[in-house]
Design an enzyme around this catalytic site. Structure first.
Site, mmCIF file in Angstrom:
data_model
loop_
_atom_site.group_PDB
_atom_site.id
_atom_site.type_symbol
_atom_site.label_atom_id
_atom_site.label_comp_id
_atom_site.label_asym_id
_atom_site.label_seq_id
_atom_site.Cartn_x
_atom_site.Cartn_y
_atom_site.Cartn_z
ATOM 1 N N ASP A 85 0.822 -1.211 0.000
ATOM 2 C CA ASP A 85 0.000 0.000 0.000
ATOM 3 C C ASP A 85 0.855 1.259 0.000
ATOM 4 O O ASP A 85 2.036 1.239 0.357
ATOM 5 C CB ASP A 85 -0.944 0.016 1.209
ATOM 6 C CG ASP A 85 -0.209 0.130 2.537
ATOM 7 O OD1 ASP A 85 0.810 -0.582 2.727
ATOM 8 O OD2 ASP A 85 -0.641 0.919 3.397
ATOM 9 N N GLU A 180 0.274 -1.336 5.568
ATOM 10 C CA GLU A 180 1.335 -0.921 6.495
ATOM 11 C C GLU A 180 1.237 0.561 6.819
ATOM 12 O O GLU A 180 1.499 0.982 7.952
ATOM 13 C CB GLU A 180 2.705 -1.239 5.890
ATOM 14 C CG GLU A 180 3.887 -1.049 6.830
ATOM 15 C CD GLU A 180 4.510 0.363 6.789
ATOM 16 O OE1 GLU A 180 5.420 0.636 7.590
ATOM 17 O OE2 GLU A 180 4.073 1.174 5.934
#
Length: 422
Positions: A85, A180
């Protein structure tokens, strides 16, 4: 290392950053956004294509794969991890990278129409990369080197090892995680299934960074209930939630904020304030490397809340949520895992830069889940914004470090594993 495989690194990275994988802190799903699946599915296919074994993706978007051992002796399984991400703080949609070959040390025009310039006068680190190839944004999005550079490096290193069986190594596990950037990258990571004795996150910045301590971290939300009364007749009756929010902000240490702190200094970071007379909210994060200072910061918020509730009548509500802890206490007892990475860098002519992370990685949470996990450079700079860039040569060095760590881990076992801290 043959150029043929390294030549795949740049197009591989450019393909990854073209896929929008922005995470969403307000989502309750894992991954937090459906678009993270777009990259995840591509990575699974690619891992099969390069010859990795046990390629798997679970219902939450966590990808794992194996490079089998090619040595006879018992060598510990090690791992490498990066996240898919990108931050919700800045757009990652329609990324249009610019490639600056043989950088001349001068200003780089990111976007002429917006008058956006990446300048060494402000970003001094650019001077480290004169003569190199830089990948930048076009000034309208972030780049996504955090952490698609790490993914590209891990896959390129694994492909190299698959194609070069003469390099001896133990079993290597790799993983790519969602979310994350919103602090959930390790929340549903199956450490037992990963079965590595230790791992490294490829999620650092400048070449040479090797980090095994990070912030203790918490998030806080302050909700304020007010009372709306006609302002002409409000004396002794109105409770202005916005005014109380301003008072709370005035009671926080003004210099203990990200823009005025560095190194081991902690901070409060207010990132969202909204309000009107009848209700207001403050959202902030709390960071400190020192555990006792971290607890003192949380206590300060509790003290401020108590003080204002006495003053205004129990209208302030504080919620503090611990996010992650300093992984140093879990890594120091197995410090040979840092020494192996340090030796790998030094053997490649890279000077290790061992320093605390002013942030957190999946590794900080994973270390407390039983997987000690220092952090290694991925090469990017100025993460989370339009000035983000990464030198191609830094990514190439990261690939070589991964390969060398795999090789050295087998060598160290033959010699007798290093133990203790230098």
């Amino acid at each position: 290392m043959k150029r043929t495989l390294m030549e795949k690194l740049l197009p591989r990275f450019l393909e990854y950053v073209s896929i929008d994988t922005q995470s969403d802190p307000y989502s309750k799903t894992t991954p937090s956004t459906k678009k993270q699946w777009d990259l995840a599915k591509k990575l699974v296919l690619e891992l099969h294509q390069i010859g990795m074994q046990e390629v798997a993706i679970d219902e939450h978007g966590y990808i794992m794969a194996t490079l089998p051992s090619n040595v006879d002796q018992n060598v510990p399984t090690i791992g490498f991890i990066s996240h898919m991400d990108t931050t919700p703080d800045f757009s990652g949609r329609n990324v249009k990278p610019q490639i600056i070959e043989n950088y001349d040390g001068k200003d780089i025009v990111l976007n002429k129409n917006k008058d956006l310039v990446l300048s060494p006068n402000y970003f001094e680190d650019l001077e480290l990369y004169i003569g190199q190839t830089l990948i930048t944004t076009d000034g309208t999005t972030l780049l996504g080197a955090d952490d698609k550079a790490g993914i590209a490096e891990i896959i390129t290193a694994m492909e190299y090892l698959v194609n070069h069986p003469e390099i001896k190594h133990g079993e290597v596990r790799i993983a790519f995680t969602p979310d994350e950037e919103i602090g959930r990258g390790a929340h549903k990571f199956d450490v037992e299934k990963f079965r590595a004795e230790w791992a490294y996150t490829m999620d650092g910045s400048q070449v040479g960074e090797l980090e095994y301590e990070n912030f203790n971290a918490a998030g806080a939300k302050i909700e304020i209930e007010g009372k709306s009364v006609h302002p002409g007749y409000a004396k002794g009756k109105m409770v202005n939630a916005t005014g109380i929010a301003n008072e709370i902000l005035s009671l926080l240490p003004p210099r203990e904020v990200p823009e005025h702190t560095s190194d081991l200094e902690g901070f409060f970071h207010v990132y969202r304030v909204k309000g009107e007379i009848e209700s207001a909210e403050i959202e902030l994060i709390i960071r400190d490397h020192d555990a006792s200072h971290f607890e003192a910061r949380k206590q300060l918020l509790k003290d401020i809340t108590e003080k204002l509730n006495k003053k205004y009548g129990n209208c302030v509500h504080l919620t503090i949520t611990d996010q992650y802890r300093n992984m140093r206490e879990k890594v120091e007892p197995v410090f040979h895992i840092v020494e192996i990475a340090q030796e790998a860098m030094e053997s490649l002519g890279i000077e290790p830069i061992i320093k605390p992370i002013r942030g957190g990685t999946d590794g900080s949470q994973l270390s407390f889940m039983g997987l000690p996990c220092p952090n290694i450079f991925a090469g990017g700079h100025n993460f989370h914004g339009k000035y983000e860039y990464v030198p191609l040569e830094s990514m190439e060095k990261a690939v070589k470090v991964i390969v060398k760590i795999c090789e050295l881990t087998a060598v160290q076992i033959r010699k007798g594993r290093k133990k203790g801290k230098n």
